[in-house]
Design a protein around this motif. Sequence first.
Motif, PDB file in Angstrom:
ATOM      1  N   THR A  12       1.000  -0.961  -0.264  1.00  0.00           N
ATOM      2  CA  THR A  12       0.155  -0.323  -0.284  1.00  0.00           C
ATOM      3  C   THR A  12       1.049   1.631  -0.014  1.00  0.00           C
ATOM      4  OG1 THR A  12      -0.179   0.079   2.331  1.00  0.00           O
ATOM      5  CG2 THR A  12      -2.095  -1.469   0.683  1.00  0.00           C
ATOM      6  N   ASN A  13       1.896   1.024   0.227  1.00  0.00           N
ATOM      7  CA  ASN A  13       3.099   2.433   0.146  1.00  0.00           C
ATOM      8  C   ASN A  13       4.251   1.646  -0.843  1.00  0.00           C
ATOM      9  OD1 ASN A  13       1.687   3.091   2.947  1.00  0.00           O
ATOM     10  ND2 ASN A  13       3.659   1.292   3.733  1.00  0.00           N
ATOM     11  N   GLU A  18       6.129  -0.303  -8.162  1.00  0.00           N
ATOM     12  CA  GLU A  18       7.611  -1.323  -7.596  1.00  0.00           C
ATOM     13  C   GLU A  18       7.234  -2.540  -6.327  1.00  0.00           C
ATOM     14  OE1 GLU A  18       8.651   3.610  -5.923  1.00  0.00           O
ATOM     15  OE2 GLU A  18       6.712   2.157  -5.086  1.00  0.00           O
ATOM     16  N   THR A  19       6.135  -3.263  -6.706  1.00  0.00           N
ATOM     17  CA  THR A  19       5.825  -4.199  -6.182  1.00  0.00           C
ATOM     18  C   THR A  19       6.444  -5.526  -6.962  1.00  0.00           C
ATOM     19  OG1 THR A  19       3.804  -3.189  -5.010  1.00  0.00           O
ATOM     20  CG2 THR A  19       3.407  -5.528  -5.582  1.00  0.00           C
ATOM     21  N   HIS A  20       5.983  -4.964  -8.813  1.00  0.00           N
ATOM     22  CA  HIS A  20       6.243  -5.764  -9.410  1.00  0.00           C
ATOM     23  C   HIS A  20       7.861  -6.024  -9.331  1.00  0.00           C
ATOM     24  CE1 HIS A  20       2.589  -5.625 -12.097  1.00  0.00           C
ATOM     25  NE2 HIS A  20       1.942  -6.623 -11.049  1.00  0.00           N
ATOM     26  N   PHE A  26      14.011 -10.669  -6.577  1.00  0.00           N
ATOM     27  CA  PHE A  26      13.706 -11.952  -5.260  1.00  0.00           C
ATOM     28  C   PHE A  26      13.271 -13.194  -5.932  1.00  0.00           C
ATOM     29  CE2 PHE A  26      14.248  -7.914  -2.517  1.00  0.00           C
ATOM     30  CZ  PHE A  26      15.558  -8.161  -2.129  1.00  0.00           C
ATOM     31  N   GLY A  27      12.459 -13.288  -7.207  1.00  0.00           N
ATOM     32  CA  GLY A  27      11.857 -14.305  -7.556  1.00  0.00           C
ATOM     33  C   GLY A  27      11.018 -15.032  -6.290  1.00  0.00           C
ATOM     34  N   ALA A  28      11.072 -14.912  -4.763  1.00  0.00           N
ATOM     35  CA  ALA A  28       9.503 -15.015  -4.476  1.00  0.00           C
ATOM     36  C   ALA A  28       9.954 -13.978  -3.314  1.00  0.00           C
ATOM     37  CB  ALA A  28       9.239 -16.128  -4.153  1.00  0.00           C
ATOM     38  N   ILE A  29       8.455 -12.790  -2.736  1.00  0.00           N
ATOM     39  CA  ILE A  29       8.963 -12.558  -1.750  1.00  0.00           C
ATOM     40  C   ILE A  29       7.788 -12.418  -1.149  1.00  0.00           C
ATOM     41  CG2 ILE A  29       8.250 -10.586  -2.524  1.00  0.00           C
ATOM     42  CD1 ILE A  29      10.743  -8.818  -1.067  1.00  0.00           C
ATOM     43  N   ASN A  30       8.052 -11.993   0.295  1.00  0.00           N
ATOM     44  CA  ASN A  30       6.830 -12.231   1.686  1.00  0.00           C
ATOM     45  C   ASN A  30       6.549  -9.856   1.460  1.00  0.00           C
ATOM     46  OD1 ASN A  30       5.902 -14.704   1.871  1.00  0.00           O
ATOM     47  ND2 ASN A  30       7.946 -14.549   3.494  1.00  0.00           N
ATOM     48  N   LEU A  31       5.405  -9.839   1.273  1.00  0.00           N
ATOM     49  CA  LEU A  31       4.725  -8.676   1.389  1.00  0.00           C
ATOM     50  C   LEU A  31       4.201  -8.408   1.654  1.00  0.00           C
ATOM     51  CD1 LEU A  31       5.405  -7.315  -2.050  1.00  0.00           C
ATOM     52  CD2 LEU A  31       6.573  -6.889  -0.738  1.00  0.00           C
ATOM     53  N   LYS A  32       3.466  -7.353   2.925  1.00  0.00           N
ATOM     54  CA  LYS A  32       2.647  -6.891   3.710  1.00  0.00           C
ATOM     55  C   LYS A  32       1.443  -6.193   2.612  1.00  0.00           C
ATOM     56  CE  LYS A  32       1.167  -4.081   7.649  1.00  0.00           C
ATOM     57  NZ  LYS A  32       2.256  -3.506   9.104  1.00  0.00           N
ATOM     58  N   SER A  33       0.482  -6.521   2.514  1.00  0.00           N
ATOM     59  CA  SER A  33      -0.924  -6.217   1.570  1.00  0.00           C
ATOM     60  C   SER A  33      -1.925  -5.405   2.333  1.00  0.00           C
ATOM     61  CB  SER A  33      -1.241  -7.113   0.680  1.00  0.00           C
ATOM     62  OG  SER A  33      -1.619  -8.124   0.586  1.00  0.00           O
ATOM     63  N   GLY A  34      -1.567  -4.814   3.691  1.00  0.00           N
ATOM     64  CA  GLY A  34      -2.427  -4.196   4.295  1.00  0.00           C
ATOM     65  C   GLY A  34      -2.949  -4.503   5.596  1.00  0.00           C
ATOM     66  N   THR A  61      -1.961  -0.966  -4.318  1.00  0.00           N
ATOM     67  CA  THR A  61      -1.469  -0.371  -4.240  1.00  0.00           C
ATOM     68  C   THR A  61      -1.269   0.783  -4.080  1.00  0.00           C
ATOM     69  OG1 THR A  61      -0.844  -0.338  -6.383  1.00  0.00           O
ATOM     70  CG2 THR A  61       0.204  -2.021  -5.303  1.00  0.00           C
ATOM     71  N   GLU A  62       0.008   1.350  -3.704  1.00  0.00           N
ATOM     72  CA  GLU A  62      -0.614   3.145  -4.276  1.00  0.00           C
ATOM     73  C   GLU A  62      -1.297   3.905  -5.163  1.00  0.00           C
ATOM     74  OE1 GLU A  62       2.508   6.050  -1.466  1.00  0.00           O
ATOM     75  OE2 GLU A  62       3.235   6.036  -3.981  1.00  0.00           O
ATOM     76  N   ASP A  63      -1.210   3.317  -6.116  1.00  0.00           N
ATOM     77  CA  ASP A  63      -1.913   4.056  -6.938  1.00  0.00           C
ATOM     78  C   ASP A  63      -2.487   2.985  -8.259  1.00  0.00           C
ATOM     79  OD1 ASP A  63       0.737   1.625  -7.914  1.00  0.00           O
ATOM     80  OD2 ASP A  63       0.763   2.852  -9.995  1.00  0.00           O
ATOM     81  N   ASN A  64      -2.721   1.814  -7.553  1.00  0.00           N
ATOM     82  CA  ASN A  64      -4.128   1.211  -8.097  1.00  0.00           C
ATOM     83  C   ASN A  64      -4.529  -0.267  -6.991  1.00  0.00           C
ATOM     84  OD1 ASN A  64      -5.123  -1.606  -9.373  1.00  0.00           O
ATOM     85  ND2 ASN A  64      -2.963  -1.547 -11.303  1.00  0.00           N
ATOM     86  N   LYS A  65      -6.104  -0.695  -6.926  1.00  0.00           N
ATOM     87  CA  LYS A  65      -6.422  -0.564  -5.676  1.00  0.00           C
ATOM     88  C   LYS A  65      -6.238  -2.374  -6.483  1.00  0.00           C
ATOM     89  CE  LYS A  65      -9.669   2.486  -4.190  1.00  0.00           C
ATOM     90  NZ  LYS A  65     -10.905   3.101  -3.830  1.00  0.00           N
ATOM     91  N   ARG A  66      -6.153  -2.761  -7.509  1.00  0.00           N
ATOM     92  CA  ARG A  66      -5.974  -3.869  -8.111  1.00  0.00           C
ATOM     93  C   ARG A  66      -5.031  -4.236  -8.922  1.00  0.00           C
ATOM     94  NH1 ARG A  66     -10.429  -7.387  -7.313  1.00  0.00           N
ATOM     95  NH2 ARG A  66     -10.320  -8.624 -10.026  1.00  0.00           N
ATOM     96  N   CYS A  67      -3.737  -4.359  -8.336  1.00  0.00           N
ATOM     97  CA  CYS A  67      -2.365  -4.656  -8.839  1.00  0.00           C
ATOM     98  C   CYS A  67      -2.487  -6.455  -9.239  1.00  0.00           C
ATOM     99  CB  CYS A  67      -1.450  -4.064  -7.782  1.00  0.00           C
ATOM    100  SG  CYS A  67       1.130  -4.982  -8.368  1.00  0.00           S
ATOM    101  N   THR A  68      -2.329  -6.452  -9.502  1.00  0.00           N
ATOM    102  CA  THR A  68      -2.149  -8.388 -10.522  1.00  0.00           C
ATOM    103  C   THR A  68      -0.901  -8.434 -10.141  1.00  0.00           C
ATOM    104  OG1 THR A  68      -3.141  -8.267 -11.872  1.00  0.00           O
ATOM    105  CG2 THR A  68      -1.911  -9.761 -12.766  1.00  0.00           C
TER     106      THR A  68
END
Length: 80
Positions: A12-13, A18-20, A26-34, A61-68
Amino acid sequence: MEAQTRRQPDTTNLTCEETHALINRFGAINLKSGPHKFDRYVTNRNQCFTGQTVRNTFVQTEDNKRCTVLICAETGQRNN
């Protein structure tokens, strides 16, 4: 020990791009999404365990509510 205490980036920040970029780096990463949501996002099926496949999901994300993004899921598991 450091990996357990390090904070995961929060989508969300970040922008969707940037998320992609983090996932691709890293190929795989743990991310917080809320506030209470964490998940492992991957670049492709090679990052999944045997018996799993990839499926599309969305993060805010900061710019997209539905980032795939992609996550690993048990084969046959349905999207919720």
